[in-house]
Structures are given as C-alpha cells and as structure tokens.
Design an enzyme around this catalytic site. Structure first.
Site, PDB file in Angstrom:
ATOM      1  N   HIS A  60       0.838  -1.218   0.000  1.00  0.00           N
ATOM      2  CA  HIS A  60       0.000   0.000   0.000  1.00  0.00           C
ATOM      3  C   HIS A  60       0.863   1.255   0.000  1.00  0.00           C
ATOM      4  O   HIS A  60       1.303   1.724   1.055  1.00  0.00           O
ATOM      5  CB  HIS A  60      -0.912  -0.028   1.239  1.00  0.00           C
ATOM      6  CG  HIS A  60      -1.950   1.045   1.282  1.00  0.00           C
ATOM      7  ND1 HIS A  60      -3.299   0.787   1.468  1.00  0.00           N
ATOM      8  CD2 HIS A  60      -1.860   2.387   1.185  1.00  0.00           C
ATOM      9  CE1 HIS A  60      -3.970   1.919   1.476  1.00  0.00           C
ATOM     10  NE2 HIS A  60      -3.119   2.917   1.318  1.00  0.00           N
ATOM     11  N   GLU A 116     -10.448   4.047   7.565  1.00  0.00           N
ATOM     12  CA  GLU A 116      -9.411   5.039   7.863  1.00  0.00           C
ATOM     13  C   GLU A 116     -10.144   6.259   8.444  1.00  0.00           C
ATOM     14  O   GLU A 116     -10.067   6.522   9.632  1.00  0.00           O
ATOM     15  CB  GLU A 116      -8.645   5.410   6.585  1.00  0.00           C
ATOM     16  CG  GLU A 116      -7.543   6.445   6.771  1.00  0.00           C
ATOM     17  CD  GLU A 116      -6.970   6.969   5.438  1.00  0.00           C
ATOM     18  OE1 GLU A 116      -7.652   6.885   4.392  1.00  0.00           O
ATOM     19  OE2 GLU A 116      -5.842   7.508   5.466  1.00  0.00           O
ATOM     20  N   ASP A 148       2.121   4.173   2.707  1.00  0.00           N
ATOM     21  CA  ASP A 148       1.023   5.001   2.182  1.00  0.00           C
ATOM     22  C   ASP A 148       1.507   6.144   1.265  1.00  0.00           C
ATOM     23  O   ASP A 148       1.426   6.023   0.053  1.00  0.00           O
ATOM     24  CB  ASP A 148       0.158   5.526   3.336  1.00  0.00           C
ATOM     25  CG  ASP A 148      -1.282   5.811   2.913  1.00  0.00           C
ATOM     26  OD1 ASP A 148      -1.641   5.505   1.761  1.00  0.00           O
ATOM     27  OD2 ASP A 148      -2.064   6.328   3.736  1.00  0.00           O
ATOM     28  N   ASP A 149       1.954   7.249   1.844  1.00  0.00           N
ATOM     29  CA  ASP A 149       2.485   8.386   1.070  1.00  0.00           C
ATOM     30  C   ASP A 149       3.728   8.861   1.829  1.00  0.00           C
ATOM     31  O   ASP A 149       3.701   9.909   2.493  1.00  0.00           O
ATOM     32  CB  ASP A 149       1.450   9.520   1.008  1.00  0.00           C
ATOM     33  CG  ASP A 149       0.125   9.054   0.432  1.00  0.00           C
ATOM     34  OD1 ASP A 149      -0.015   9.001  -0.795  1.00  0.00           O
ATOM     35  OD2 ASP A 149      -0.774   8.729   1.234  1.00  0.00           O
TER      36      ASP A 149
HETATM   37  N1  ADE Z   1      -4.745   8.936  -1.507  1.00  0.00           N
HETATM   38  C1  ADE Z   1      -3.475   9.080  -1.143  1.00  0.00           C
HETATM   39  N2  ADE Z   1      -3.307   8.790   0.165  1.00  0.00           N
HETATM   40  C2  ADE Z   1      -4.519   8.447   0.642  1.00  0.00           C
HETATM   41  C3  ADE Z   1      -4.995   8.040   1.904  1.00  0.00           C
HETATM   42  N3  ADE Z   1      -4.201   7.929   2.982  1.00  0.00           N
HETATM   43  N4  ADE Z   1      -6.309   7.775   2.032  1.00  0.00           N
HETATM   44  C4  ADE Z   1      -7.119   7.889   0.967  1.00  0.00           C
HETATM   45  N5  ADE Z   1      -6.722   8.252  -0.242  1.00  0.00           N
HETATM   46  C5  ADE Z   1      -5.419   8.535  -0.416  1.00  0.00           C
HETATM   47 ZN    ZN Z   2      -3.626   4.920   0.863  1.00  0.00          ZN
END
Ligand code: ADE
Ligand code: ZN
Length: 331
Positions: free
Chosen positions: A13, A195, A273-274
């Site tokens: 992810h 989330e 994630d990011d």
């Molecule tokens: N797009 C990028 N990061 C995200 C996240 N944490 N939750 C939902 N969409 C996303």
């Molecule tokens: Zn995500």
C-alpha cells in the site's frame, strides 16, 4: 564475516504520486514552471494541515509529472529506495485520473511507470506490481471509467484495482459495478476503508466490492464482530501506522490498534502510504511498530510473509519471494 541482514520487507500500500520526494517534486516543478511553494516549505518538507489539505497537496505534487520519462524516474527512484531498505517486493497504487489531469494517456502513464519498475528490478532485484485506483470523491462514473480503461489496456505489471480518495464521500454500493468489471478481468481487488470511516465502511466495502484486502481497515477494532469476521474470512489489512498518526486518526503510535488486531488473529501487513508526506518509509514502519509493541524479528518476518501471500502477483513470483524471505539470514 557474514552479517545478519535486515528483515526482508514487502509493501502492498503506497501511492506512487504520494511517494515523490519533495526534492524530486521541486526539480520537476522547476522543469515545468509550476509553483509548489504552497506545499513544500523552506526546509524542503511537505506542508498540509488535515486530510482535505493533504489530498490537495498530493494533487499539486502529482501535477509536475507529465511524461512517461517523468513517471519512469518517479517509480525507479521509489523502488530503488524501497530495495535499499530491504524490500523484496512492492505494489504501488497508480492513479490514471492524475495522469490524465497532467495530460498523459493511460497507456503512456503505465508504460513509463513500468519502465522505472523494470530498471529498479534490474539494479536491485526488487519485484514490483501496480494497482490502478479510482478516486472515490471523483464519483462512480469516474471510477467505472478507470476500471474499463484498465481492463481494456491490460499490462502484465498492472495486477490490481482499488479505490482511494476521501472515504467520507460516496457509499461503496456506488462503486460495485467498477469492482465487478475489474474482478471479472482477474484483477486483485482492494479498497481504502476504515481510515476516516468506521466499521460500517469496512463492512460495506466487503459486501459491495468483494475485496479480500482492505486499505487501512484499522477502525475494525471498534467492532468485535467485525474483527472476528476479518479473522474468519482471512481478510488482509494494509495497515499504515505512520500515515494514521500523521493524519490524526490516532494521536500516537502506542494508541494505534495494529498490535491488538494482530493479537486477535487479523492478518496484518505494514505499509508507508504516502511516505514523504508522513515523514516515514517502509523501513521506519517496521522498526517503529517493532519497537513500540515489542515485535520480534520472527514477528516482522511473518508480516512480510502475509504481504507476499496476499500480493497481487502470480504464484511463481510468490514462491520465489517466499524462498528469498525464508532463506534470509535474519536474527
Ligand atoms: N490517496 C493518497 N493517500 C490516501 C490516503 N491515505 N487515504 C485515501 N486516499 C489517499
Ligand atoms: Zn492509501
């Protein structure tokens, strides 16, 4: 002398646009004369204040990748970085909507990203796959269009379909058709849920989207019947603890439910994630969770094993990855 190696890792992810380092985005912004000063501060860090402004920052950072070569650079840098942290496998979410907004066709976007993944594999041995996502807050028609585009333009490294974006908008039922189209074409399915939404959001994703993996899913902890269901149905959670604490879903890692979920028998993976938006990396996710909850090396190896078992790749690749994992000299 042989030194024990770091725990082999696998990631399921990570949003490829959200993995762009601020320095890469600054270089790209200069190339295309885009002003990114609202999202990168003087210290070279991303700035945002809540989930909505994070999504806006993510959109602006994405806008400086416009050609297949830009995307190849992005994916190659990310996969090389992952490999340097001990990862043997990574799946990245790709967003055809963001590519389209930057003026790129789906095919060119995927070919650029694939070229970077192949380059990184050649240099480091890391395996990579892509999961095309629809953006929930762009609506059902948009997500369905992405599903059709992905199915109509098959690529060997695009092996999954998913749903990301603002979970507070749109019921999963709206996206059932898109997921049916993707599922019937043999793509692995996952959706962000649990989330910013509670247990009901996870239940709805399971019911309407037929997913076997959930992005985040951590708020299942609020409903013990749902936890039992996740265990019984062997649903795999793509847990992103650093993202959750950064976005304020939990105030600190110690209060994050990843350990409780694992102890209850839920199948857990760890993910970034990011990463630069949340000041994390896959390696930091493994080490901070291990340190906070006392997870042993064997526990961390099990996390990687779960990720490989749940990966959206062919069985031969899984077997090779499992052999690499089990033969690693970790202590
Ligand atoms: N797009 C990028 N990061 C995200 C996240 N944490 N939750 C939902 N969409 C996303
Ligand atoms: Zn995500």
């Amino acid at each position: 002398m042989n030194y024990p190696m770091t725990v082999p890792k696998a990631e399921l992810h990570c949003h490829i646009e959200g993995a762009a380092s601020p320095s890469l985005v600054l270089r790209q912004a200069e190339k295309y004369q885009v002003d990114v000063s609202s999202i990168i501060n003087g210290n070279g860090k991303y700035v945002w204040s809540d989930f909505t402004s994070f999504l806006q920052a993510y959109d602006l950072a994405s806008s400086v990748f416009k050609t297949p070569a830009d995307y190849a650079l992005l994916s190659e840098s990310y996969f090389r970085m992952l490999a340097a942290e001990g990862a043997i496998y990574g799946e990245v979410f790709i967003s055809p909507d963001h590519a389209q907004a930057a003026g790129l066709s789906y095919r060119s976007y995927v070919e650029g990203l694939a070229a970077g993944i192949e380059q990184a594999k050649e240099g480091t041995g890391i395996e990579g796959r892509m999961i095309a996502i629809g953006v929930r807050h762009f609506g059902a028609a948009s997500v369905e269009r992405v599903a059709k585009e992905v199915v109509g333009n098959p690529h060997p490294l695009v092996t999954g379909f998913g749903l990301a974006g603002d979970e507070r908008e749109g019921h999963p039922a709206n996206f059932a058709k898109a997921f049916r189209i993707a599922g019937e074409a043999g793509l692995g399915l996952t959706a962000h849920a649990g989330e910013f939404g509670g247990p009901d959001s996870i239940v709805a994703a399971l019911e309407f989207l037929r997913v076997k993996r959930i992005g985040h899913g951590v708020r299942a902890i609020e409903d013990k019947d749902l936890v039992r269901r996740l265990v019984d149905e062997r649903i795999v959670l793509e847990v992103c603890p650093g993202s959750n604490t950064s976005l304020g879903v939990y105030s600190i890692l110690r209060f994050h439910p990843v350990n409780l979920l694992r102890r209850a028998g839920v199948r857990i993976t760890l993910n970034s994630d990011d990463p630069p938006f949340f000041h994390t990396t896959l390696g930091k996710e493994y080490s901070s969770v291990a340190e906070t909850f006392g997870w042993s090396t064997a526990d961390q190896v099990e996390v990687t094993r779960t990720a490989i078992e749940a990966a959206f790749c062919d069985d031969g690749t899984k077997q090779r990855l499992l052999v690499r994992l089990e033969s690693a000299d970790v202590q």
